[in-house]
Design a protein around this motif. Structure first.
Motif, PDB file in Angstrom:
ATOM      1  N   MET A 394     -12.974  -6.936  -8.490  1.00 12.29           N
ATOM      2  CA  MET A 394     -12.779  -6.036  -6.502  1.00 12.29           C
ATOM      3  C   MET A 394     -12.304  -4.768  -6.833  1.00 12.29           C
ATOM      4  O   MET A 394     -13.417  -3.749  -6.686  1.00 12.29           O
ATOM      5  CB  MET A 394     -12.922  -7.155  -5.941  1.00 12.29           C
ATOM      6  CG  MET A 394     -13.300  -8.211  -6.256  1.00 12.29           C
ATOM      7  SD  MET A 394     -12.538  -9.283  -4.307  1.00 12.29           S
ATOM      8  CE  MET A 394     -10.822  -9.851  -4.541  1.00 12.29           C
ATOM      9  N   ALA A 395     -11.238  -4.493  -7.688  1.00 12.17           N
ATOM     10  CA  ALA A 395     -11.219  -2.919  -8.030  1.00 12.17           C
ATOM     11  C   ALA A 395     -11.205  -2.180  -8.263  1.00 12.17           C
ATOM     12  O   ALA A 395     -11.450  -0.958  -7.935  1.00 12.17           O
ATOM     13  CB  ALA A 395      -9.230  -3.121  -7.288  1.00 12.17           C
ATOM     14  N   GLU A 396     -11.649  -2.527  -9.354  1.00 13.72           N
ATOM     15  CA  GLU A 396     -12.556  -1.839 -10.538  1.00 13.72           C
ATOM     16  C   GLU A 396     -14.248  -1.326  -9.428  1.00 13.72           C
ATOM     17  O   GLU A 396     -14.286  -0.070 -10.458  1.00 13.72           O
ATOM     18  CB  GLU A 396     -12.668  -2.427 -11.842  1.00 13.72           C
ATOM     19  CG  GLU A 396     -11.752  -3.170 -12.918  1.00 13.72           C
ATOM     20  CD  GLU A 396     -12.090  -3.775 -13.833  1.00 13.72           C
ATOM     21  OE1 GLU A 396     -13.087  -3.597 -14.110  1.00 13.72           O
ATOM     22  OE2 GLU A 396     -11.022  -3.855 -14.567  1.00 13.72           O
ATOM     23  N   ILE A 400     -10.101   1.567  -7.590  1.00 15.70           N
ATOM     24  CA  ILE A 400      -9.174   1.195  -6.902  1.00 15.70           C
ATOM     25  C   ILE A 400      -7.809   0.615  -7.660  1.00 15.70           C
ATOM     26  O   ILE A 400      -7.631   0.050  -8.961  1.00 15.70           O
ATOM     27  CB  ILE A 400      -9.108   0.274  -5.478  1.00 15.70           C
ATOM     28  CG1 ILE A 400     -10.039   0.874  -5.321  1.00 15.70           C
ATOM     29  CG2 ILE A 400      -7.411   0.104  -5.392  1.00 15.70           C
ATOM     30  CD1 ILE A 400     -10.274  -0.102  -4.199  1.00 15.70           C
ATOM     31  N   CYS A 401      -6.936   1.515  -8.427  1.00 19.20           N
ATOM     32  CA  CYS A 401      -5.537   1.117  -9.036  1.00 19.20           C
ATOM     33  C   CYS A 401      -4.349  -0.142  -8.113  1.00 19.20           C
ATOM     34  O   CYS A 401      -3.929  -0.067  -7.529  1.00 19.20           O
ATOM     35  CB  CYS A 401      -4.600   2.058  -9.608  1.00 19.20           C
ATOM     36  SG  CYS A 401      -2.958   1.759 -10.041  1.00 19.20           S
ATOM     37  N   LEU A 402      -4.197  -1.480  -9.201  1.00 20.09           N
ATOM     38  CA  LEU A 402      -3.837  -2.168  -8.631  1.00 20.09           C
ATOM     39  C   LEU A 402      -2.566  -2.688  -9.345  1.00 20.09           C
ATOM     40  O   LEU A 402      -2.504  -2.208 -11.081  1.00 20.09           O
ATOM     41  CB  LEU A 402      -4.745  -3.513  -8.874  1.00 20.09           C
ATOM     42  CG  LEU A 402      -5.018  -4.765  -8.535  1.00 20.09           C
ATOM     43  CD1 LEU A 402      -4.263  -5.130  -6.868  1.00 20.09           C
ATOM     44  CD2 LEU A 402      -5.242  -5.703  -8.492  1.00 20.09           C
ATOM     45  N   SER A 403      -1.222  -2.670  -8.871  1.00 22.08           N
ATOM     46  CA  SER A 403      -0.252  -2.670  -9.099  1.00 22.08           C
ATOM     47  C   SER A 403       0.424  -4.210  -8.606  1.00 22.08           C
ATOM     48  O   SER A 403      -0.027  -4.848  -7.462  1.00 22.08           O
ATOM     49  CB  SER A 403       1.025  -1.741  -8.855  1.00 22.08           C
ATOM     50  OG  SER A 403       1.107  -1.401  -7.452  1.00 22.08           O
ATOM     51  N   TYR A 404       1.699  -5.523  -9.235  1.00 22.65           N
ATOM     52  CA  TYR A 404       1.906  -6.555  -9.005  1.00 22.65           C
ATOM     53  C   TYR A 404       2.948  -6.346  -9.206  1.00 22.65           C
ATOM     54  O   TYR A 404       3.193  -6.006 -10.839  1.00 22.65           O
ATOM     55  CB  TYR A 404       0.817  -7.594  -9.218  1.00 22.65           C
ATOM     56  CG  TYR A 404       1.916  -8.316  -9.094  1.00 22.65           C
ATOM     57  CD1 TYR A 404       1.829  -9.591  -7.839  1.00 22.65           C
ATOM     58  CD2 TYR A 404       1.515  -9.768 -10.181  1.00 22.65           C
ATOM     59  CE1 TYR A 404       2.097 -10.804  -7.872  1.00 22.65           C
ATOM     60  CE2 TYR A 404       2.354 -10.644 -10.078  1.00 22.65           C
ATOM     61  CZ  TYR A 404       2.705 -11.692  -9.012  1.00 22.65           C
ATOM     62  OH  TYR A 404       3.286 -12.976  -8.918  1.00 22.65           O
ATOM     63  N   LYS A 436     -10.095   3.940   0.143  1.00 14.74           N
ATOM     64  CA  LYS A 436     -10.506   4.813  -0.012  1.00 14.74           C
ATOM     65  C   LYS A 436     -10.933   4.468  -2.042  1.00 14.74           C
ATOM     66  O   LYS A 436      -9.872   4.229  -2.968  1.00 14.74           O
ATOM     67  CB  LYS A 436     -10.402   6.291   0.316  1.00 14.74           C
ATOM     68  CG  LYS A 436      -9.715   6.499   1.697  1.00 14.74           C
ATOM     69  CD  LYS A 436      -9.255   7.751   1.727  1.00 14.74           C
ATOM     70  CE  LYS A 436      -9.127   7.627   3.098  1.00 14.74           C
ATOM     71  NZ  LYS A 436      -8.378   8.890   3.744  1.00 14.74           N
ATOM     72  N   PRO A 437     -11.940   5.710  -2.649  1.00 16.77           N
ATOM     73  CA  PRO A 437     -12.513   5.827  -3.913  1.00 16.77           C
ATOM     74  C   PRO A 437     -11.117   6.233  -4.850  1.00 16.77           C
ATOM     75  O   PRO A 437     -10.722   7.006  -3.885  1.00 16.77           O
ATOM     76  CB  PRO A 437     -13.526   6.461  -4.164  1.00 16.77           C
ATOM     77  CG  PRO A 437     -13.766   5.864  -2.696  1.00 16.77           C
ATOM     78  CD  PRO A 437     -13.195   5.967  -1.806  1.00 16.77           C
ATOM     79  N   GLY A 438     -10.016   5.585  -5.808  1.00 18.38           N
ATOM     80  CA  GLY A 438      -8.668   6.967  -6.360  1.00 18.38           C
ATOM     81  C   GLY A 438      -7.850   6.089  -5.735  1.00 18.38           C
ATOM     82  O   GLY A 438      -6.688   6.122  -6.150  1.00 18.38           O
TER      83      GLY A 438
END
Length: 535
Positions: A394-396, A400-404, A436-438
């Motif tokens: 979904m983030a791609e 959007i950058c995703l961290s966990y 927001k994008p990015g």
């Protein structure tokens, strides 16, 4: 009794009407007879006048012919003679058919004889005059002119002036007297008829007035009593009774009216009792219907909420499945393990979709819209890890950058794996939609002695402070969220709160407009040394 009096008054009034009609008919007949007499007298007068004029014209033309011996005079003489004969014939017919002489023979025979005698004398004179003129003509043809003129002069002086003229004058005078007498009788008859009519009308008026006053006095009191009774009954006083001391039709009507009032009272009492019984039954049935209606409303509301929640939640797994398939298809060379992981994730999401469909089937087969849970022990670390792969898809789509970050050891909970995955999808989908994008989404997990905490932070549009307390209400969406995406339903966060509440957990939010939002989930851990089977 009253009907007899009324019939008597009507009969007498009708008799007066017949009497007036008879008098008027007799008067009209007498007027017609006297008018006819007067008309006949005037016609006879005209006939005598016409005869007199034609006779003198004929006599003058005869004398002119005998004196002048002209051819034209002989032609005019024939015409004048013919007119004289016609006038005499008309007078004779008038005398014969005179209705005045025919209708009243006993009184009119002398007049008839005189009239006929007068006509006969005139006829005889005209015949004699014709003989005299012929004799003068014979003397003139013999050349005895002077003797012819003397004979003609003697005929004019002695015969015409002393015989014919008195006959005509007497006839005209007689017809004038007859017309005057008929006119006088007509006037007397009109005056007599007028007084007879006035007298009869006056007597009829006196009788009608007297009878009307008498009948009015007899009916006024009963009618007033009946009107009073009808007013009392109409106003609802069924105990009122009409009292009349007479024995006529009004008393009969009053007694039946009283019986009707009694019957109405009985019927009204029965209706009142029936109405009270019906009202009690209606009240009982109304209360039962209200209870059933409230139960149906609750069931319908729960059904609608459930359908809305399921419809909302079906969107996220479908989006992730599509994303996983698109990412896998875009890749060039992948090892079988990567394809296996992708298929496992698609399988998990398909199972979750199947659970949603089962919820819909359960709703269709039952009359409740409550969510169904399958309770079991589960590893939250493993659940978040598998969900992260879905979040990446979904983030791609929005760059959007995703961290966990999370503990490496398992975190054991007691709950429904698919429902908790549903909560994570709700939060992840909202973070991707309103970032927001990015941007960046950060997921953290930590523990204390009794609970595990999971936070999801985005750098999106944020939530206004006045809306923070309302975002968990059904169908509520903040203004900035509606401006960015108008296709939301406002059902995800209320559904996530309901699922966490069923697990004994909580959810909180912290947000700033245009700075981002952080949702924090709190869930109870399985106690150390607790018998898992008992859970």
């Amino acid at each position: 009794m009253f009907r007899f009096r009324l019939a008597l008054v009507i009969a007498v009034s009708f008799g007066f009407v017949l009497l007036l009609g008879g008098i008027m008919y007799w008067g009209a007949d007498q007027v017609a007879r006297h008018f006819q007499r007067s008309q006949t007298a005037f016609e006879a007068f005209d006939h005598y006048e016409n005869l007199s004029q034609e006779a003198y014209r004929y006599f003058k033309q005869q004398m002119d012919r005998l004196i002048t011996s002209g051819t034209k005079a002989e032609t005019d003489l024939e015409t004048s003679k013919q007119r004289l004969l016609e006038a005499m014939q008309a007078l004779r017919e008038q005398a014969v058919k005179d209705p005045l002489l025919i209708e009243d023979k006993q009184q009119r025979n002398p007049d008839k004889a005189t009239e006929l005698e007068r006509v006969a004398n005139l006829t005889a004179f005209l015949d004699a005059s014709e003989y005299r003129f012929n004799e003068v003509e014979r003397l003139r043809e013999q050349g005895k002119r002077n003797e012819a003129l003397q004979a003609l002069s003697k005929f004019s002086d002695e015969e015409i002036d002393f015989k014919f003229q008195p006959l005509i004058d007497a006839a005209i005078h007689a017809e004038r007297d007859k017309a005057a007498h008929a006119k006088q009788e007509l006037e007397n008859l009109v005056a007599q008829s007028r007084w007879v009519t006035i007298s009869a009308a006056f007597i009829a008026a006196i009788f009608s007035l007297t009878a009307g006053i008498f009948l009015l006095g007899r009916v006024k009191k009963p009618i007033e009593a009946l009107m009073q009774g009808t007013n009392e009954i109409a106003s609802g006083n069924l105990n009122y009774r009409i009292i009349l001391d007479s024995r006529d039709e009004f008393a009969y009507l009053a007694s039946h009216f009283n019986k009707m009032a009694i019957e109405l009272g009985v019927q009204q009492e029965k209706l009142r009792q029936g109405r009270e019984e019906l009202e009690n039954r209606v009240a009982e049935r109304t209360y039962e219907l209200q209870q059933l209606n409230q139960a149906l409303k609750r069931m319908d509301a729960e059904r609608c909420e459930f359908l809305a929640d399921i419809s909302h939640e079906l969107r996220t797994p479908i989006t992730v499945i599509r994303g996983e398939a698109e990412v896998t298809l875009r890749g060039h060379q992948r090892d079988p393990e990567e394809y296996r992981d992708t298929l496992h994730r698609i399988l998990d999401l398909s199972m979750q979709l199947g659970k949603y469909v089962n919820d819909l089937l359960f709703l269709a087969r039952s009359e409740t819209a409550n969510l169904q849970f399958e309770w079991d022990e589960l590893d939250l670390t493993e659940l978040i890890g598998s969900s992260m792969e879905d979040f990446k898809v979904m983030a791609e789509e929005s760059a959007i950058c995703l961290s966990y970050s999370a503990p490496e050891q398992p975190i054991w909970l007691f709950g429904d794996k698919q429902r908790l995955r549903q909560v994570l999808f709700i939060l992840g989908d909202n973070a991707c939609r309103y970032s927001k994008p990015g941007g960046e989404i950060i997921i953290n997990t930590w523990l204390d002695d009794t609970h595990v905490y999971v936070s999801l932070t985005d750098k999106g549009i944020g939530i206004p402070s006045q809306d923070l307390e309302r975002i968990f209400e059904r169908n509520f969406r903040s203004e900035n969220a509606r401006r960015l995406h108008d296709d939301g339903s406002g059902l995800g966060l209320p559904l996530a709160k309901s699922i966490l509440k069923a697990h004994g957990g909580q959810i909180s939010v912290d947000s700033s407009v245009n700075a981002g939002t952080t949702f924090t989930i709190k869930l109870p851990l399985i106690s150390t040394g607790e018998d898992k089977d008992s859970l």
